[in-house]
Motif scaffolding. Structure first.
Motif, PDB file in Angstrom:
ATOM      1  N   PRO A   1     -27.610  22.325  -8.451  1.00  0.00           N
ATOM      2  CA  PRO A   1     -27.380  23.724  -8.857  1.00  0.00           C
ATOM      3  C   PRO A   1     -28.411  24.232  -9.844  1.00  0.00           C
ATOM      4  CG  PRO A   1     -25.368  22.416  -9.015  1.00  0.00           C
ATOM      5  CD  PRO A   1     -26.491  21.452  -8.796  1.00  0.00           C
ATOM      6  N   ILE A   2     -28.831  25.473  -9.644  1.00  0.00           N
ATOM      7  CA  ILE A   2     -29.620  26.207 -10.626  1.00  0.00           C
ATOM      8  C   ILE A   2     -28.727  27.334 -11.128  1.00  0.00           C
ATOM      9  CG2 ILE A   2     -31.601  27.717 -11.017  1.00  0.00           C
ATOM     10  CD1 ILE A   2     -33.091  26.186  -8.868  1.00  0.00           C
ATOM     11  N   GLU A   3     -28.321  27.246 -12.375  1.00  0.00           N
ATOM     12  CA  GLU A   3     -27.478  28.274 -12.964  1.00  0.00           C
ATOM     13  C   GLU A   3     -28.160  28.769 -14.226  1.00  0.00           C
ATOM     14  OE1 GLU A   3     -23.130  27.809 -12.610  1.00  0.00           O
ATOM     15  OE2 GLU A   3     -23.578  25.700 -12.212  1.00  0.00           O
ATOM     16  N   THR A   4     -28.329  30.072 -14.331  1.00  0.00           N
ATOM     17  CA  THR A   4     -29.040  30.645 -15.468  1.00  0.00           C
ATOM     18  C   THR A   4     -28.245  31.785 -16.069  1.00  0.00           C
ATOM     19  OG1 THR A   4     -30.207  32.458 -14.337  1.00  0.00           O
ATOM     20  CG2 THR A   4     -31.129  30.252 -14.096  1.00  0.00           C
ATOM     21  N   ASP A   5     -28.681  32.224 -17.246  1.00  0.00           N
ATOM     22  CA  ASP A   5     -28.077  33.406 -17.857  1.00  0.00           C
ATOM     23  C   ASP A   5     -28.827  34.667 -17.444  1.00  0.00           C
ATOM     24  OD1 ASP A   5     -30.420  33.076 -19.235  1.00  0.00           O
ATOM     25  OD2 ASP A   5     -29.508  32.850 -21.217  1.00  0.00           O
ATOM     26  N   GLU A   6     -29.711  34.528 -16.438  1.00  0.00           N
ATOM     27  CA  GLU A   6     -30.482  35.675 -15.951  1.00  0.00           C
ATOM     28  C   GLU A   6     -29.819  36.346 -14.751  1.00  0.00           C
ATOM     29  OE1 GLU A   6     -34.625  34.589 -15.386  1.00  0.00           O
ATOM     30  OE2 GLU A   6     -34.412  33.020 -16.884  1.00  0.00           O
ATOM     31  N   GLY A   7     -28.607  35.914 -14.402  1.00  0.00           N
ATOM     32  CA  GLY A   7     -27.861  36.594 -13.356  1.00  0.00           C
ATOM     33  C   GLY A   7     -28.081  36.067 -11.965  1.00  0.00           C
ATOM     34  N   TYR A   8     -28.516  34.815 -11.822  1.00  0.00           N
ATOM     35  CA  TYR A   8     -28.616  34.269 -10.475  1.00  0.00           C
ATOM     36  C   TYR A   8     -28.181  32.808 -10.462  1.00  0.00           C
ATOM     37  CZ  TYR A   8     -33.196  32.269 -11.834  1.00  0.00           C
ATOM     38  OH  TYR A   8     -34.214  31.574 -12.449  1.00  0.00           O
ATOM     39  N   ARG A   9     -27.812  32.354  -9.270  1.00  0.00           N
ATOM     40  CA  ARG A   9     -27.313  30.995  -9.074  1.00  0.00           C
ATOM     41  C   ARG A   9     -27.761  30.520  -7.700  1.00  0.00           C
ATOM     42  NH1 ARG A   9     -22.468  28.348  -7.065  1.00  0.00           N
ATOM     43  NH2 ARG A   9     -21.897  26.596  -8.412  1.00  0.00           N
ATOM     44  N   LEU A  10     -28.124  29.248  -7.600  1.00  0.00           N
ATOM     45  CA  LEU A  10     -28.567  28.672  -6.331  1.00  0.00           C
ATOM     46  C   LEU A  10     -28.054  27.237  -6.245  1.00  0.00           C
ATOM     47  CD1 LEU A  10     -30.399  29.072  -3.787  1.00  0.00           C
ATOM     48  CD2 LEU A  10     -32.259  28.115  -5.132  1.00  0.00           C
ATOM     49  N   VAL A  11     -27.481  26.888  -5.090  1.00  0.00           N
ATOM     50  CA  VAL A  11     -26.970  25.539  -4.908  1.00  0.00           C
ATOM     51  C   VAL A  11     -26.855  25.259  -3.407  1.00  0.00           C
ATOM     52  CG1 VAL A  11     -24.547  26.281  -4.965  1.00  0.00           C
ATOM     53  CG2 VAL A  11     -25.139  23.909  -5.557  1.00  0.00           C
ATOM     54  N   ARG A  12     -27.076  24.007  -3.020  1.00  0.00           N
ATOM     55  CA  ARG A  12     -26.819  23.584  -1.640  1.00  0.00           C
ATOM     56  C   ARG A  12     -25.497  22.825  -1.640  1.00  0.00           C
ATOM     57  NH1 ARG A  12     -30.306  23.279   2.489  1.00  0.00           N
ATOM     58  NH2 ARG A  12     -32.095  23.306   1.062  1.00  0.00           N
ATOM     59  N   VAL A  13     -24.568  23.272  -0.810  1.00  0.00           N
ATOM     60  CA  VAL A  13     -23.212  22.735  -0.798  1.00  0.00           C
ATOM     61  C   VAL A  13     -22.920  22.110   0.560  1.00  0.00           C
ATOM     62  CG1 VAL A  13     -20.766  23.288  -1.064  1.00  0.00           C
ATOM     63  CG2 VAL A  13     -22.471  24.518  -2.417  1.00  0.00           C
ATOM     64  N   ALA A  14     -22.337  20.926   0.551  1.00  0.00           N
ATOM     65  CA  ALA A  14     -21.980  20.250   1.798  1.00  0.00           C
ATOM     66  C   ALA A  14     -20.878  21.006   2.529  1.00  0.00           C
ATOM     67  CB  ALA A  14     -21.527  18.821   1.512  1.00  0.00           C
ATOM     68  N   MET A  15     -20.973  21.036   3.856  1.00  0.00           N
ATOM     69  CA  MET A  15     -19.887  21.568   4.664  1.00  0.00           C
ATOM     70  C   MET A  15     -18.745  20.549   4.629  1.00  0.00           C
ATOM     71  SD  MET A  15     -21.291  24.404   5.880  1.00  0.00           S
ATOM     72  CE  MET A  15     -20.602  24.942   7.449  1.00  0.00           C
ATOM     73  N   GLU A  16     -17.529  21.030   4.547  1.00  0.00           N
ATOM     74  CA  GLU A  16     -16.398  20.095   4.552  1.00  0.00           C
ATOM     75  C   GLU A  16     -16.155  19.550   5.966  1.00  0.00           C
ATOM     76  OE1 GLU A  16     -12.009  19.562   2.590  1.00  0.00           O
ATOM     77  OE2 GLU A  16     -12.735  21.603   2.935  1.00  0.00           O
ATOM     78  N   ARG A  17     -16.318  20.448   6.941  1.00  0.00           N
ATOM     79  CA  ARG A  17     -16.149  20.073   8.344  1.00  0.00           C
ATOM     80  C   ARG A  17     -17.202  20.801   9.165  1.00  0.00           C
ATOM     81  NH1 ARG A  17     -11.357  20.695   5.972  1.00  0.00           N
ATOM     82  NH2 ARG A  17     -11.575  22.958   6.165  1.00  0.00           N
ATOM     83  N   GLY A  18     -17.714  20.167  10.203  1.00  0.00           N
ATOM     84  CA  GLY A  18     -18.630  20.840  11.105  1.00  0.00           C
ATOM     85  C   GLY A  18     -20.025  21.003  10.537  1.00  0.00           C
ATOM     86  N   LEU A  19     -20.826  21.784  11.277  1.00  0.00           N
ATOM     87  CA  LEU A  19     -22.243  21.957  10.962  1.00  0.00           C
ATOM     88  C   LEU A  19     -22.610  23.381  10.595  1.00  0.00           C
ATOM     89  CD1 LEU A  19     -23.627  19.935  14.025  1.00  0.00           C
ATOM     90  CD2 LEU A  19     -23.405  19.106  11.671  1.00  0.00           C
ATOM     91  N   SER A  20     -21.816  24.351  11.073  1.00  0.00           N
ATOM     92  CA  SER A  20     -22.238  25.740  10.955  1.00  0.00           C
ATOM     93  C   SER A  20     -21.025  26.657  10.869  1.00  0.00           C
ATOM     94  CB  SER A  20     -23.105  26.116  12.164  1.00  0.00           C
ATOM     95  OG  SER A  20     -23.691  27.388  11.999  1.00  0.00           O
ATOM     96  N   PHE A  21     -21.267  27.914  10.480  1.00  0.00           N
ATOM     97  CA  PHE A  21     -20.184  28.891  10.378  1.00  0.00           C
ATOM     98  C   PHE A  21     -19.806  29.418  11.762  1.00  0.00           C
ATOM     99  CE2 PHE A  21     -21.683  30.065   5.860  1.00  0.00           C
ATOM    100  CZ  PHE A  21     -20.868  29.087   5.311  1.00  0.00           C
ATOM    101  N   THR A  22     -19.091  28.609  12.515  1.00  0.00           N
ATOM    102  CA  THR A  22     -18.561  29.017  13.813  1.00  0.00           C
ATOM    103  C   THR A  22     -17.100  28.606  13.868  1.00  0.00           C
ATOM    104  OG1 THR A  22     -19.230  26.924  14.847  1.00  0.00           O
ATOM    105  CG2 THR A  22     -20.781  28.774  14.985  1.00  0.00           C
ATOM    106  N   MET A  23     -16.384  29.140  14.827  1.00  0.00           N
ATOM    107  CA  MET A  23     -14.969  28.816  14.950  1.00  0.00           C
ATOM    108  C   MET A  23     -14.762  27.344  15.295  1.00  0.00           C
ATOM    109  SD  MET A  23     -13.375  31.575  14.178  1.00  0.00           S
ATOM    110  CE  MET A  23     -11.712  31.407  14.835  1.00  0.00           C
ATOM    111  N   SER A  24     -15.721  26.743  15.996  1.00  0.00           N
ATOM    112  CA  SER A  24     -15.627  25.333  16.367  1.00  0.00           C
ATOM    113  C   SER A  24     -16.275  24.413  15.344  1.00  0.00           C
ATOM    114  CB  SER A  24     -16.286  25.103  17.729  1.00  0.00           C
ATOM    115  OG  SER A  24     -17.693  25.313  17.638  1.00  0.00           O
ATOM    116  N   GLY A  25     -17.124  24.967  14.493  1.00  0.00           N
ATOM    117  CA  GLY A  25     -17.891  24.162  13.559  1.00  0.00           C
ATOM    118  C   GLY A  25     -19.192  23.645  14.141  1.00  0.00           C
ATOM    119  N   GLU A  26     -19.398  23.874  15.440  1.00  0.00           N
ATOM    120  CA  GLU A  26     -20.641  23.446  16.070  1.00  0.00           C
ATOM    121  C   GLU A  26     -21.747  24.448  15.771  1.00  0.00           C
ATOM    122  OE1 GLU A  26     -19.753  23.018  20.199  1.00  0.00           O
ATOM    123  OE2 GLU A  26     -18.351  21.350  19.898  1.00  0.00           O
ATOM    124  N   LEU A  27     -22.987  24.074  16.070  1.00  0.00           N
ATOM    125  CA  LEU A  27     -24.111  24.961  15.820  1.00  0.00           C
ATOM    126  C   LEU A  27     -23.940  26.273  16.576  1.00  0.00           C
ATOM    127  CD1 LEU A  27     -27.155  22.513  16.020  1.00  0.00           C
ATOM    128  CD2 LEU A  27     -26.051  23.404  13.960  1.00  0.00           C
TER     129      LEU A  27
END
Length: 415
Positions: free
Chosen positions: A250-276
């Motif tokens: 995580p990159i968290e600053t007091d300059e008003g922005y945040r960046l982080v890579r977060v693991a998916m709990e299930r699946g690979l992508s934002f789809t109804m099946s979790g598939e690509l």
């Protein structure tokens, strides 16, 4: 316009750890001060470079009273200008987007190049100098496919932000992606309610079944719910990303922005099946499971970048109780609809989530409008993101008020 002393009193009346007093979500005069102190001074997310892939492509956005046109010039540079003719002030580009070799004012045909320089103005006399009447520029910066603008005369430095976020985004090649779909929703709620809703997942279980098919309600060990099998998956994914050279911390600053890579709990992508959702992955990365790279920047954007597509969100305030939310879905520029991706499958999760969030924001606004509204407490366990946003918002107002001359109501001025 709300005088400084009244705005300061409102800020000081806020109880720490609670939502804001009612005027912050309803008052038109306070909204005008926000436009002045935040929206006309901060760096704002304007859109994605994929909207304007070729020279002459342009799009517009409204920031308070000002229309801004963002355009790609003949050198491939992305520029921004006030969408206002230097003759008598007519708006030049009508509509949300287009493409042109030159920008021509529809009123008297003053003609500007893609670099904003005035090329032609008929019958202005022999002493008229076109170089004195270029379009007024708006500060514009591009970062790995994301475009930011600032209406400030002297904006805050941008380079540190670029240096921080570029290594995270670059592997995904968003500068070479294309827009697969775009949607715009007008939410009948204050812009801060839109951001507050985004900054917590306290509401997710009861409201976002599609989204929770793949992601966790929390994104790190600071959340009291973190643990179990999901925590173990995070460790495995982070070890793989480290080996591949993909930043995730995580990159968290007091300059008003945040960046982080977060693991998916299930699946690979934002789809109804979790598939690509798309067979062709983004950028140079070949790992199908790179989690969700999340970029947040106040006051108006949050973003998700996955292995196969990205989703970018832009918030623009229209009034004290109305907000425009635009979403872009980006895929590999070589991906073909119907072959590499199905549009309904690509957009199903966030189309549903956007509609659900719109309903939540609008019901929230309706309740705040009531005489019965009183600021309530944020959960210190699961609404920390909301508190961080509100602290940034109030801190930004206070800092900018110190640079703004005190406004005295007309009725207080002695004759």
């Amino acid at each position: 316009m709300l005088p400084n002393n009244q705005l300061v009193s409102l800020i000081e009346s806020r109880i720490p750890g609670r939502s804001l007093p009612q005027p912050f979500y309803t008052d038109a005069a306070l909204f005008e001060r926000e436009l002045e102190l935040i929206w006309e001074r901060q760096w704002l997310f304007a859109g994605v470079a994929a909207q304007i892939p070729k020279a002459g492509n342009w799009f517009t956005l409204e920031v308070g009273r000002s229309s801004v046109v963002v355009i790609r010039d003949r050198t491939n540079a992305i520029r921004a200008f006030y969408n206002t003719c230097r003759h008598r002030g007519s708006r030049i580009c009508s509509g949300g987007k287009g493409s042109a070799g030159t920008l021509v004012c529809p009123y008297h045909r003053w003609t500007y190049g893609l670099d904003g320089k005035l090329l032609f103005a008929k019958e202005m006399g022999e002493n008229f100098d076109t170089s004195d009447f270029s379009l007024k520029p708006v500060h514009c910066e591009s970062v790995e496919g994301y475009i930011f603008i600032s209406l400030a005369e002297k904006p805050t430095p941008f380079e540190h932000f670029r240096e921080q976020v570029s290594p995270y985004i670059k592997p995904h090649g968003l500068g070479d992606a294309k827009v697969a779909f775009e949607s715009t929703i007008i939410e009948k709620g204050n812009w801060k309610l839109v951001l507050e809703n985004n900054r917590e997942c306290y509401h997710c279980t009861g409201s976002h079944p599609e989204l929770l098919r793949t992601i966790s309600e929390f994104d790190g060990p600071t959340d009291p719910r973190f643990g179990g099998e999901y925590a173990e998956k995070c460790e495995r994914d982070e070890a793989r990303w480290t080996a591949a050279g993909l930043p995730f911390k995580p990159i968290e600053t007091d300059e008003g922005y945040r960046l982080v890579r977060v693991a998916m709990e299930r699946g690979l992508s934002f789809t109804m099946s979790g598939e690509l959702a798309c067979k062709k992955l983004l950028g140079s990365n070949q790992d199908e499971d790179v989690g969700s790279l999340r970029l947040l920047r106040f006051p108006n954007t949050w973003n998700h970048v996955l292995s196969d597509h990205a989703i970018a969100f832009r918030v623009l305030p229209l009034s004290a109780t109305e907000t425009q939310v635009t979403t872009w879905w980006l895929v590999n520029a070589d991906a073909e609809e119907g072959k590499d991706y199905d549009l309904d499958n690509l957009t199903a999760v966030w189309n549903a989530t956007n509609v659900q969030d719109q309903r939540l924001v609008e019901v929230n606004q309706q309740g705040i409008n009531s005489k019965g509204y009183q600021p309530g407490p944020y959960s210190p366990l699961v609404e920390r993101g909301v508190t961080e946003f509100i602290d940034w918002y109030l801190g930004t107002l206070q800092a900018d008020l110190q640079q703004t001359p005190r406004i005295i109501p007309v009725e207080c001025i002695e004759a």
